[in-house]
Design an enzyme around this catalytic site. Structure first.
Site, short mmCIF file in Angstrom:
data_model
loop_
_atom_site.label_atom_id
_atom_site.label_comp_id
_atom_site.label_asym_id
_atom_site.label_seq_id
_atom_site.Cartn_x
_atom_site.Cartn_y
_atom_site.Cartn_z
N SER A 154 0.87 -1.18 0.00
CA SER A 154 0.00 0.00 0.00
C SER A 154 0.91 1.22 0.00
CB SER A 154 -0.84 0.00 1.29
OG SER A 154 -1.45 1.26 1.49
N TYR B 295 -1.97 -1.33 10.41
CA TYR B 295 -2.01 -1.48 8.95
C TYR B 295 -0.72 -0.96 8.33
CZ TYR B 295 -3.87 -1.18 4.16
OH TYR B 295 -4.07 -1.34 2.79
#
Ligand code: NDP
Length: 252
Positions: free
Chosen positions: A137, A150
């Site tokens: 990401s 995350y």
């Protein structure tokens, strides 16, 4: 039909980014095993092309991954293309994040990638080519506030591909990470109700709030991640190894 005769494995292939690349690989001739926990989502996608094969597999469970990948390889051969895409996203301030939150994130986003890549690599012979790709990401290359587990999990998978690209340097296998900004998929759409409540806005207001996280002010579409991934899988990318590809509308 660049990938005719190859076996590709796409974790989280029943939805979003995984579904996009799974369909494209099948259209390019690969036999594609798509995995996830929800059989109905996988079956829906598998019905789109006879080269798509559904397999229920939980990436957070060691036996599920070991047995699932071995079963897929027994049916369709060594996993020459592996897209370790399955992942979850949760957001809350760091101070409210519990150890259970942290571990849940790591067991899917980090352990899941470790188990998937290890099981896929075990199916390859010494001269087999391989494309091992992780969906990290933009949060894997910079900090994302209110999403510390995350962020840490997505940084960690980049460490994994850096290390593996060194360890397997002498073999015709590449390891790379795709780092998208916000893409219009369930993982983003599922955050809308919480944002609508938090900011007192309607659905479009919540989408705008997420899109603001991409400096282009637009959510990416799945076909954009699919094209980047297809290039990473291609023969032309055979010397592209240990790299991160950021696809985020130009933000740095
Ligand atoms: P989706 O929610 O559509 O996809 C996530 C997929 O992961 C689902 O198919 C889900 O299937 C699967 N999954 C989750 N947990 C597990 C598990 N324990 N075992 C097996 N499969 C699992 O969202 P995206 O397509 O957007 O997400 C794909 C990846 O892209 C994720 O790793 C995400 O972090 C990453 N990403 C997404 C961005 C975005 O903005 N959309 C931006 C940057 C990265 P099931 O629930 O059936 O198991």
């Amino acid at each position: 039909m660049e990938h005719a005769g190859k076996h590709a494995l796409v974790t989280g292939g029943g939805t979003g980014i995984g579904k996009g690349i799974a369909i494209a690989l099948a259209e390019a001739g690969a036999e594609v095993t798509i995995t996830g926990r929800r059989a109905d989502k996988l079956e829906e996608v598998a019905a789109l092309n006879p080269r798509l094969h559904a397999l229920v597999m939980d990436v957070a469970e060691e036996a599920s991954v070991r047995d699932g990948v071995a079963q897929a390889a027994a049916s369709r051969g060594p996993v020459q293309i592996c897209i370790a895409n399955a992942g979850i996203a949760e957001g809350k301030p760091f101070g409210d994040t519990t150890l259970a939150d942290w571990r849940r994130m790591m067991s899917t986003n980090l352990d899941g990638v470790f188990l998937t890549l290890q099981a896929a690599l075990a199916t390859l012979g010494p001269n087999d080519t391989g494309r091992m790709i992780v969906i990290s990401s933009i949060a894997g290359v910079r900090g994302l506030k209110n999403a510390i587990p995350y962020t840490a999990s997505k940084h960690a998978v980049i460490g994994l591909i850096h290390g593996l690209s060194e360890e397997y340097m002498k073999r015709p296998i590449t390891f790379n990470a795709l780092c998208p900004g916000y893409v219009d998929t369930d993982i983003v759409r599922n955050q809308l109700p919480g944002l609508m409540k938090r900011f007192g806005v309607d659905e479009q207001g919540a989408i705008d709030a997420i899109a603001k996280g991409n400096r282009s002010r637009n959510l990416l579409a799945v076909d954009e991640t699919t094209s980047a991934l297809m290039w990473l899988c291609s023969d032309g990318a055979r010397s592209f190894n240990g790299q991160t590809v950021e696809i985020s509308g130009g933000q740095v």
